[in-house]
Structures are given as structure tokens and as C-alpha cells.
Design a protein around this motif. Sequence first.
Motif, PDB file in Angstrom:
ATOM      1  N   ARG A   1      12.656  -1.221  -3.874  1.00 49.38           N
ATOM      2  CA  ARG A   1      13.644  -0.176  -4.169  1.00 49.38           C
ATOM      3  C   ARG A   1      13.099   0.925  -5.067  1.00 49.38           C
ATOM      4  O   ARG A   1      13.392   2.100  -4.855  1.00 49.38           O
ATOM      5  CB  ARG A   1      14.868  -0.802  -4.827  1.00 49.38           C
ATOM      6  CG  ARG A   1      15.638  -1.701  -3.857  1.00 49.38           C
ATOM      7  CD  ARG A   1      16.924  -2.196  -4.425  1.00 49.38           C
ATOM      8  NE  ARG A   1      17.838  -1.086  -4.687  1.00 49.38           N
ATOM      9  CZ  ARG A   1      18.811  -1.123  -5.588  1.00 49.38           C
ATOM     10  NH1 ARG A   1      18.996  -2.197  -6.312  1.00 49.38           N
ATOM     11  NH2 ARG A   1      19.597  -0.095  -5.763  1.00 49.38           N
ATOM     12  N   PHE A   2      12.267   0.533  -6.078  1.00 55.22           N
ATOM     13  CA  PHE A   2      11.906   1.513  -7.104  1.00 55.22           C
ATOM     14  C   PHE A   2      10.419   1.574  -7.457  1.00 55.22           C
ATOM     15  O   PHE A   2      10.029   2.375  -8.287  1.00 55.22           O
ATOM     16  CB  PHE A   2      12.687   1.222  -8.396  1.00 55.22           C
ATOM     17  CG  PHE A   2      14.171   1.125  -8.201  1.00 55.22           C
ATOM     18  CD1 PHE A   2      14.916   2.235  -7.845  1.00 55.22           C
ATOM     19  CD2 PHE A   2      14.829  -0.087  -8.366  1.00 55.22           C
ATOM     20  CE1 PHE A   2      16.284   2.152  -7.664  1.00 55.22           C
ATOM     21  CE2 PHE A   2      16.197  -0.185  -8.185  1.00 55.22           C
ATOM     22  CZ  PHE A   2      16.934   0.938  -7.832  1.00 55.22           C
ATOM     23  N   GLY A   3       9.580   0.716  -6.880  1.00 51.86           N
ATOM     24  CA  GLY A   3       8.166   0.692  -7.231  1.00 51.86           C
ATOM     25  C   GLY A   3       7.908  -0.171  -8.455  1.00 51.86           C
ATOM     26  O   GLY A   3       8.740  -0.969  -8.866  1.00 51.86           O
ATOM     27  N   CYS A   4       6.751   0.004  -9.053  1.00 55.85           N
ATOM     28  CA  CYS A   4       6.383  -0.734 -10.274  1.00 55.85           C
ATOM     29  C   CYS A   4       7.125  -0.122 -11.456  1.00 55.85           C
ATOM     30  O   CYS A   4       7.100   1.095 -11.636  1.00 55.85           O
ATOM     31  CB  CYS A   4       4.877  -0.635 -10.502  1.00 55.85           C
ATOM     32  SG  CYS A   4       4.344  -1.215 -12.135  1.00 55.85           S
TER      33      CYS A   4
ATOM     34  N   SER B   1       2.593  -1.799  -4.811  1.00 58.57           N
ATOM     35  CA  SER B   1       3.913  -1.392  -5.307  1.00 58.57           C
ATOM     36  C   SER B   1       4.343  -0.085  -4.654  1.00 58.57           C
ATOM     37  O   SER B   1       5.493   0.065  -4.233  1.00 58.57           O
ATOM     38  CB  SER B   1       3.894  -1.227  -6.826  1.00 58.57           C
ATOM     39  OG  SER B   1       3.740  -2.469  -7.454  1.00 58.57           O
ATOM     40  N   VAL B   2       3.410   0.857  -4.547  1.00 58.09           N
ATOM     41  CA  VAL B   2       3.723   2.140  -3.903  1.00 58.09           C
ATOM     42  C   VAL B   2       4.058   1.920  -2.426  1.00 58.09           C
ATOM     43  O   VAL B   2       5.054   2.449  -1.921  1.00 58.09           O
ATOM     44  CB  VAL B   2       2.544   3.132  -4.050  1.00 58.09           C
ATOM     45  CG1 VAL B   2       2.747   4.353  -3.161  1.00 58.09           C
ATOM     46  CG2 VAL B   2       2.383   3.560  -5.500  1.00 58.09           C
ATOM     47  N   LEU B   3       3.260   1.127  -1.730  1.00 54.12           N
ATOM     48  CA  LEU B   3       3.514   0.888  -0.303  1.00 54.12           C
ATOM     49  C   LEU B   3       4.806   0.110  -0.082  1.00 54.12           C
ATOM     50  O   LEU B   3       5.580   0.423   0.829  1.00 54.12           O
ATOM     51  CB  LEU B   3       2.335   0.150   0.327  1.00 54.12           C
ATOM     52  CG  LEU B   3       1.045   0.956   0.440  1.00 54.12           C
ATOM     53  CD1 LEU B   3      -0.087   0.075   0.943  1.00 54.12           C
ATOM     54  CD2 LEU B   3       1.227   2.164   1.340  1.00 54.12           C
ATOM     55  N   THR B   4       5.040  -0.898  -0.905  1.00 55.15           N
ATOM     56  CA  THR B   4       6.273  -1.681  -0.791  1.00 55.15           C
ATOM     57  C   THR B   4       7.484  -0.781  -0.976  1.00 55.15           C
ATOM     58  O   THR B   4       8.462  -0.878  -0.234  1.00 55.15           O
ATOM     59  CB  THR B   4       6.276  -2.829  -1.829  1.00 55.15           C
ATOM     60  OG1 THR B   4       5.184  -3.704  -1.532  1.00 55.15           O
ATOM     61  CG2 THR B   4       7.566  -3.623  -1.807  1.00 55.15           C
ATOM     62  N   ASN B   5       7.395   0.130  -1.941  1.00 57.04           N
ATOM     63  CA  ASN B   5       8.478   1.074  -2.188  1.00 57.04           C
ATOM     64  C   ASN B   5       8.583   2.105  -1.065  1.00 57.04           C
ATOM     65  O   ASN B   5       9.687   2.382  -0.577  1.00 57.04           O
ATOM     66  CB  ASN B   5       8.256   1.763  -3.541  1.00 57.04           C
ATOM     67  CG  ASN B   5       9.318   2.794  -3.847  1.00 57.04           C
ATOM     68  OD1 ASN B   5       9.003   3.970  -3.983  1.00 57.04           O
ATOM     69  ND2 ASN B   5      10.562   2.386  -3.961  1.00 57.04           N
ATOM     70  N   THR B   6       7.476   2.643  -0.627  1.00 59.29           N
ATOM     71  CA  THR B   6       7.484   3.673   0.418  1.00 59.29           C
ATOM     72  C   THR B   6       8.092   3.150   1.709  1.00 59.29           C
ATOM     73  O   THR B   6       8.922   3.820   2.337  1.00 59.29           O
ATOM     74  CB  THR B   6       6.051   4.177   0.675  1.00 59.29           C
ATOM     75  OG1 THR B   6       5.543   4.739  -0.541  1.00 59.29           O
ATOM     76  CG2 THR B   6       6.015   5.220   1.783  1.00 59.29           C
TER      77      THR B   6
END
Length: 195
Positions: free
Chosen positions: A105-108, A166-171
Amino acid sequence: MTNSKTQVEGKIGKRERLIDAAMRVFYEQGVEKTTIADIAREADVPVGNVYYYFKTKDQFVEAVIAGHERVLADTLATLAPLSGPAERLRTMVRGWVDQREMAARFGCPFGSLAVELDKRDDGFRGEPARVMGVLVDWAHTQFAELDRPDADDLAIAFVAAYQGISVLTNTFRDPELMVREGARLERWIADLAGE
């Protein structure tokens, strides 16, 4: 009539509630989009009372950075008694994976804040880099304890893997990406440890 101890405890409790609220709201909305009124509402503190504790949003940012540093210090203290560096590294990875829904939802929590603050002219005086450096230094120590001559590079790769996923999971809004990268990191750690 309240005694001074009760007044002090109330002030500490309210200040901590405001910091916790700022950490959540900055994480979910970003610093720029967040108002002091948003933080007050999240903390259930009348907005007029906020200024007794924090005069500016930058003072909130300072407190939030310190809050993230405390969370990291607590995490590292929890990992310290584990059986060895490979287990400490794996346990850190598992902790990251456990937070995958929020990362989607929001990244790290801290990485997102660091990136946002870096866009400011002052980069918030290098404070985000200093705190991120604590994690890199910890990872370096773990790899050095594994007798890895490339501990510097491995520490950067370890933290970069987490920040990148974290960036990819959020993206992609896909928590499964964090699960897959966590499994890969655990295999990587086992290989480096010769397990």
C-alpha cells in the motif's frame, strides 16, 4: 486538581501520541500532503494543543525520523541474541516480509520518507541518510561476522534488495513480490554463510 506528576505523564503521553500519529500519517500520505491538523486528528488531540508540543511540521519530521531510529534500534536489539549473523539476517528479512501488506500500500516506512525528504533543498540535513546508514552498518557487521571480505558490498546489496522490492511491491500493489524476494534473500544468505 491534578498533581505535577500526572501533568507530566499527560504531556509525555500526548507528545508520544502525536509522534506515533505523525509516523502513520506521513507514511500513508507523505510529508507534503500532511497537515498538522491531519496529525492532530489521527492522534485525537485538539489542533490548538499540538502547538504546545510542535510548532512546525519540520519539528514533526525530526521527531518522526527519531521515532524510526528508535524502531530500528529496538529491532536490532531484538535480533542481537540470535544464534549468529546468518540467522539475524534471515530474521530481518522475515520481518520485512511480514510487513508486505503495508509495503504493497505505501512502500517502506522509512525508505519512502527518506526519498521524499531528499527532494527538499536541505535533504533534511542528511538525517535520513544517517539513519539508513545504521541499517547498512548493521548488515555490514553481520556479513563481516560471516568472514566475508566483501561485507561492504553485501551490506549495500542487502539493504538495496529490500528497498527495491518495497518499491516494486508498492508499484504493483502485489505483496507476493515481497514474499518471493524474501525467499530469494534467505537462499542468498544461506549460500553466503556456506549452509
